[in-house]
Design a protein around this motif. Sequence first.
Motif, PDB file in Angstrom:
ATOM      1  N   ALA A 174     102.987   7.837  46.795  1.00 56.59           N
ATOM      2  CA  ALA A 174     102.952   9.030  46.226  1.00 56.59           C
ATOM      3  C   ALA A 174     101.667   9.697  46.113  1.00 56.59           C
ATOM      4  N   LEU A 175     100.627   8.685  45.654  1.00 57.95           N
ATOM      5  CA  LEU A 175      99.200   9.241  45.576  1.00 57.95           C
ATOM      6  C   LEU A 175      98.518   9.658  46.899  1.00 57.95           C
ATOM      7  N   SER A 176      98.749   8.743  48.116  1.00 62.42           N
ATOM      8  CA  SER A 176      98.179   9.211  49.229  1.00 62.42           C
ATOM      9  C   SER A 176      99.257   8.877  50.348  1.00 62.42           C
ATOM     10  N   PRO A 177      99.846  10.227  50.739  1.00 66.68           N
ATOM     11  CA  PRO A 177     101.097  10.000  51.598  1.00 66.68           C
ATOM     12  C   PRO A 177     100.409   9.917  53.041  1.00 66.68           C
ATOM     13  N   HIS A 178      99.329  10.020  53.276  1.00 70.26           N
ATOM     14  CA  HIS A 178      98.807  10.274  54.562  1.00 70.26           C
ATOM     15  C   HIS A 178      98.127   8.647  54.937  1.00 70.26           C
ATOM     16  N   TYR A 179      97.977   7.759  53.820  1.00 70.27           N
ATOM     17  CA  TYR A 179      97.341   6.632  54.004  1.00 70.27           C
ATOM     18  C   TYR A 179      98.396   5.475  54.760  1.00 70.27           C
ATOM     19  N   VAL A 180      97.988   5.106  56.049  1.00 69.20           N
ATOM     20  CA  VAL A 180      98.791   4.468  56.858  1.00 69.20           C
ATOM     21  C   VAL A 180      98.989   2.928  56.199  1.00 69.20           C
ATOM     22  N   GLU A 181      98.329   2.134  55.654  1.00 64.34           N
ATOM     23  CA  GLU A 181      98.653   1.116  55.180  1.00 64.34           C
ATOM     24  C   GLU A 181      99.395   0.940  53.889  1.00 64.34           C
ATOM     25  N   GLY A 182      99.678   2.154  53.020  1.00 64.38           N
ATOM     26  CA  GLY A 182     100.474   2.145  52.041  1.00 64.38           C
ATOM     27  C   GLY A 182     102.022   2.061  52.576  1.00 64.38           C
ATOM     28  N   TRP A 183     102.342   2.907  53.636  1.00 60.19           N
ATOM     29  CA  TRP A 183     103.398   2.660  54.299  1.00 60.19           C
ATOM     30  C   TRP A 183     103.766   1.562  54.994  1.00 60.19           C
ATOM     31  N   ASN A 184     102.656   0.914  55.682  1.00 66.65           N
ATOM     32  CA  ASN A 184     102.796  -0.343  56.460  1.00 66.65           C
ATOM     33  C   ASN A 184     103.127  -1.418  55.666  1.00 66.65           C
ATOM     34  N   ALA A 216      89.352   4.651  45.322  1.00 72.03           N
ATOM     35  CA  ALA A 216      89.323   3.412  44.369  1.00 72.03           C
ATOM     36  C   ALA A 216      90.457   3.124  43.911  1.00 72.03           C
ATOM     37  N   SER A 217      91.432   4.127  43.287  1.00 73.22           N
ATOM     38  CA  SER A 217      92.713   3.865  42.679  1.00 73.22           C
ATOM     39  C   SER A 217      93.693   3.344  43.734  1.00 73.22           C
ATOM     40  N   VAL A 218      93.757   3.815  44.720  1.00 72.44           N
ATOM     41  CA  VAL A 218      94.847   3.595  45.672  1.00 72.44           C
ATOM     42  C   VAL A 218      94.223   2.092  46.120  1.00 72.44           C
ATOM     43  N   ASN A 219      92.985   1.721  46.696  1.00 67.02           N
ATOM     44  CA  ASN A 219      92.562   0.471  46.825  1.00 67.02           C
ATOM     45  C   ASN A 219      92.922  -0.553  45.878  1.00 67.02           C
ATOM     46  N   LEU A 220      92.831  -0.220  44.847  1.00 65.45           N
ATOM     47  CA  LEU A 220      93.072  -1.227  43.617  1.00 65.45           C
ATOM     48  C   LEU A 220      94.552  -1.467  43.584  1.00 65.45           C
ATOM     49  N   LEU A 221      95.367  -0.378  43.687  1.00 67.34           N
ATOM     50  CA  LEU A 221      96.889  -0.577  43.594  1.00 67.34           C
ATOM     51  C   LEU A 221      97.371  -1.327  44.870  1.00 67.34           C
ATOM     52  N   MET A 222      96.802  -1.229  46.060  1.00 69.33           N
ATOM     53  CA  MET A 222      97.056  -2.065  47.154  1.00 69.33           C
ATOM     54  C   MET A 222      96.602  -3.653  47.134  1.00 69.33           C
ATOM     55  N   GLN A 223      95.481  -3.806  46.180  1.00 70.87           N
ATOM     56  CA  GLN A 223      95.208  -5.273  45.972  1.00 70.87           C
ATOM     57  C   GLN A 223      96.357  -5.829  44.891  1.00 70.87           C
ATOM     58  N   TRP A 224      96.705  -5.082  43.976  1.00 75.28           N
ATOM     59  CA  TRP A 224      97.587  -5.415  43.024  1.00 75.28           C
ATOM     60  C   TRP A 224      99.167  -5.888  43.488  1.00 75.28           C
ATOM     61  N   ALA A 225      99.081  -4.855  44.641  1.00 74.29           N
ATOM     62  CA  ALA A 225     100.519  -5.073  45.374  1.00 74.29           C
ATOM     63  C   ALA A 225     100.546  -6.231  46.229  1.00 74.29           C
ATOM     64  N   ALA A 226      99.481  -6.581  46.928  1.00 75.89           N
ATOM     65  CA  ALA A 226      99.386  -7.725  47.703  1.00 75.89           C
ATOM     66  C   ALA A 226      99.213  -8.956  46.876  1.00 75.89           C
ATOM     67  N   LYS A 227      98.724  -9.102  45.700  1.00 77.70           N
ATOM     68  CA  LYS A 227      99.023 -10.167  44.655  1.00 77.70           C
ATOM     69  C   LYS A 227     100.384 -10.462  44.449  1.00 77.70           C
ATOM     70  N   TRP A 232      91.727   0.238  58.491  1.00 75.01           N
ATOM     71  CA  TRP A 232      93.034   0.586  57.806  1.00 75.01           C
ATOM     72  C   TRP A 232      93.052   0.453  56.316  1.00 75.01           C
ATOM     73  N   GLN A 233      92.766  -0.467  55.880  1.00 72.70           N
ATOM     74  CA  GLN A 233      92.817  -0.960  54.579  1.00 72.70           C
ATOM     75  C   GLN A 233      92.131  -0.155  53.362  1.00 72.70           C
ATOM     76  N   ASP A 234      90.858   0.279  53.970  1.00 78.73           N
ATOM     77  CA  ASP A 234      90.269   1.583  53.198  1.00 78.73           C
ATOM     78  C   ASP A 234      90.874   2.757  52.932  1.00 78.73           C
ATOM     79  N   SER A 235      91.453   3.117  51.697  1.00 87.65           N
ATOM     80  CA  SER A 235      92.235   4.342  51.931  1.00 87.65           C
ATOM     81  C   SER A 235      91.317   5.511  51.361  1.00 87.65           C
ATOM     82  N   GLY A 236      90.028   5.154  51.005  1.00 89.25           N
ATOM     83  CA  GLY A 236      89.265   6.065  50.313  1.00 89.25           C
ATOM     84  C   GLY A 236      89.183   6.379  49.038  1.00 89.25           C
TER      85      GLY A 236
END
Length: 197
Positions: free
Chosen positions: A105-115, A75-86, A69-73
């Motif tokens: 906004a960048l990836s509305p179907h990415y489940v972990e963004g919403w989660n 790199a930009s979204v994954n980096l934003l997720m890491q920054w958000a977690a920190k 679930w964590q891998d959005s596919g």
Amino acid sequence: MSSSLILGSFLAASLIGSPALHAADASQASATSELTTPKHRLETLFGELKREREPDKAREISERIRIEWQDSGSASVNLLMQWAAKAMEANRQAAALDMLDQVIALSPHYVEGWNQRATLHYQMGNYRKSMSDINRVLAIEPRHFGALAGMAAILTSAGKDELALRAWEQFLDIYPADRKAQEQLGELEEKLAGNRT
């Protein structure tokens, strides 16, 4: 420990998951990644999770699902997720919220963004917004056991025990070996049985 604290800590653990991989987890994730697509890997893992009755083995499978679930596919979204977690770890909630809004906004179907945004809203006490995001998570991935645990915690704290009971039943249909969920379900069943007598 009060039931709300137990639910809160269970919710945080369920929604956030474990960010670090141990060497054994990495090798299992590597073996799973040899399957063709993320969707196929998830189907296989959910099948294993539903069949597994040993809690420790089931927890390992659930961690592999969280990794998928964590891998959005992206790199930009994954980096934003890491920054958000920190930012969340550093209790910089406004910054984390801004980053998670960008992820969605960048990836509305990415489940972990919403989660993750649901988790953040929960931590901030914004239960209505958390529940709204949980509903989006479940629309994208109905088997998201972390979101179901979050939903059950919010419903329990709101005194909606029958709805919380249904959320725990859905959770256990997906992840039957989770002991904490079994305990929460049992407590709600006892409470509701007591209310009916």
